[in-house]
Scaffold this motif. Structure first.
Motif, short mmCIF file in Angstrom:
data_model
loop_
_atom_site.label_atom_id
_atom_site.label_comp_id
_atom_site.label_asym_id
_atom_site.label_seq_id
_atom_site.Cartn_x
_atom_site.Cartn_y
_atom_site.Cartn_z
N GLN A 1 0.82 -1.21 0.00
CA GLN A 1 0.00 0.00 0.00
C GLN A 1 0.86 1.26 0.00
O GLN A 1 0.43 2.32 -0.45
N LYS A 2 2.08 1.18 0.45
CA LYS A 2 3.01 2.30 0.41
C LYS A 2 3.30 2.72 -1.04
O LYS A 2 3.58 3.88 -1.33
N ASN A 3 3.21 1.78 -1.98
CA ASN A 3 3.53 2.04 -3.39
C ASN A 3 2.30 1.99 -4.29
O ASN A 3 2.40 1.71 -5.48
N ARG A 4 1.12 2.26 -3.72
CA ARG A 4 -0.12 2.17 -4.49
C ARG A 4 -0.25 3.33 -5.48
O ARG A 4 0.37 4.38 -5.31
N ALA A 5 -1.11 3.12 -6.49
CA ALA A 5 -1.41 4.16 -7.48
C ALA A 5 -2.77 3.85 -8.10
O ALA A 5 -3.15 2.69 -8.22
N PRO A 6 -3.51 4.89 -8.51
CA PRO A 6 -4.79 4.64 -9.17
C PRO A 6 -4.58 4.10 -10.59
O PRO A 6 -3.51 4.30 -11.18
N PHE A 7 -5.59 3.45 -11.12
CA PHE A 7 -5.52 3.07 -12.53
C PHE A 7 -5.59 4.31 -13.42
O PHE A 7 -4.79 4.48 -14.33
N ILE A 8 -6.57 5.20 -13.15
CA ILE A 8 -6.75 6.42 -13.94
C ILE A 8 -6.70 7.61 -12.99
O ILE A 8 -7.43 7.63 -12.00
N HIS A 9 -5.86 8.60 -13.29
CA HIS A 9 -5.80 9.83 -12.52
C HIS A 9 -6.25 10.96 -13.44
O HIS A 9 -5.56 11.28 -14.42
N ILE A 10 -7.38 11.57 -13.12
CA ILE A 10 -7.92 12.67 -13.92
C ILE A 10 -7.57 13.98 -13.23
O ILE A 10 -7.92 14.20 -12.07
#
Length: 189
Positions: A77-86
């Protein structure tokens, strides 16, 4: 190379992806002009963290019929990212499916100092085994706002740490309708 194609096409182009297999994305794909992207199937490789599949930096972008697969079981979870960032307004995201994301399916949030995000529609979105929210709207702490966005028909089956829809800091005139969540912390936060 999808990024090269997206950079070359003129504004307002409709790019249709017809793939038998998902595109393996190791570097974020960025949309910098108004256009429509339809039918993209993409996935992150195992153990690649901190990398959104797609970043939208332009107003007037439409994303439809996307299928995105993540790597929740191999990234902390420290390295998480969204699939799409608008990061810009006047967007439309419809008929998308997200699987095994470390963070959000769709994260609508401006970069610090870039101004408000105004206008958008997110509808008919499905999430399966998501680390965070399927849809997250957050204006941020710098006084920036997200305004005039409709979110409808979002479903989640298995949310590990969050839920289907989150509307948080700096949101005005947000409409949320028809949200379903199974085996998740919440449906709407």
């Amino acid at each position: 190379d999808l990024q090269v194609l997206l950079d070359k096409v003129p504004e307002r182009t409709v790019v249709v992806c017809e793939q038998a297999e998902p595109l393996v994305v190791t570097k974020t794909i960025t949309i910098t002009k108004p256009m429509t992207l339809r039918g993209l199937k993409a996935r992150l490789p195992e153990k690649l963290g901190g990398t959104p599949l797609l970043v939208v930096e332009a107003k007037g972008v439409t994303l439809t019929d996307l299928e995105m697969r993540g790597n929740y079981d191999s990234v902390s979870q420290k390295n998480r990212a969204p699939f799409i960032h608008i990061k810009a307004g006047e967007f439309r995201v419809e008929r998308c499916r997200f699987f095994d994301g470390t963070k959000d399916g769709i994260n609508v949030a401006p970069d610090d100092g870039t101004g408000d995000i105004v206008g958008g529609v997110i509808r008919n979105i499905e999430g399966f085994r998501m680390g965070r929210d399927v849809v997250s709207l957050s204006g941020g702490c710098g006084g920036q706002r997200i305004r005039n966005v409709t979110v409808e028909n979002v479903s989640l089956k298995k949310g590990y740490l969050r839920g289907a829809v989150e509307v948080s800091d700096g949101a005005d005139n947000i409409t949320v309708r028809r949200v379903r969540a199974e085996d998740a912390v919440y449906a709407i936060d």
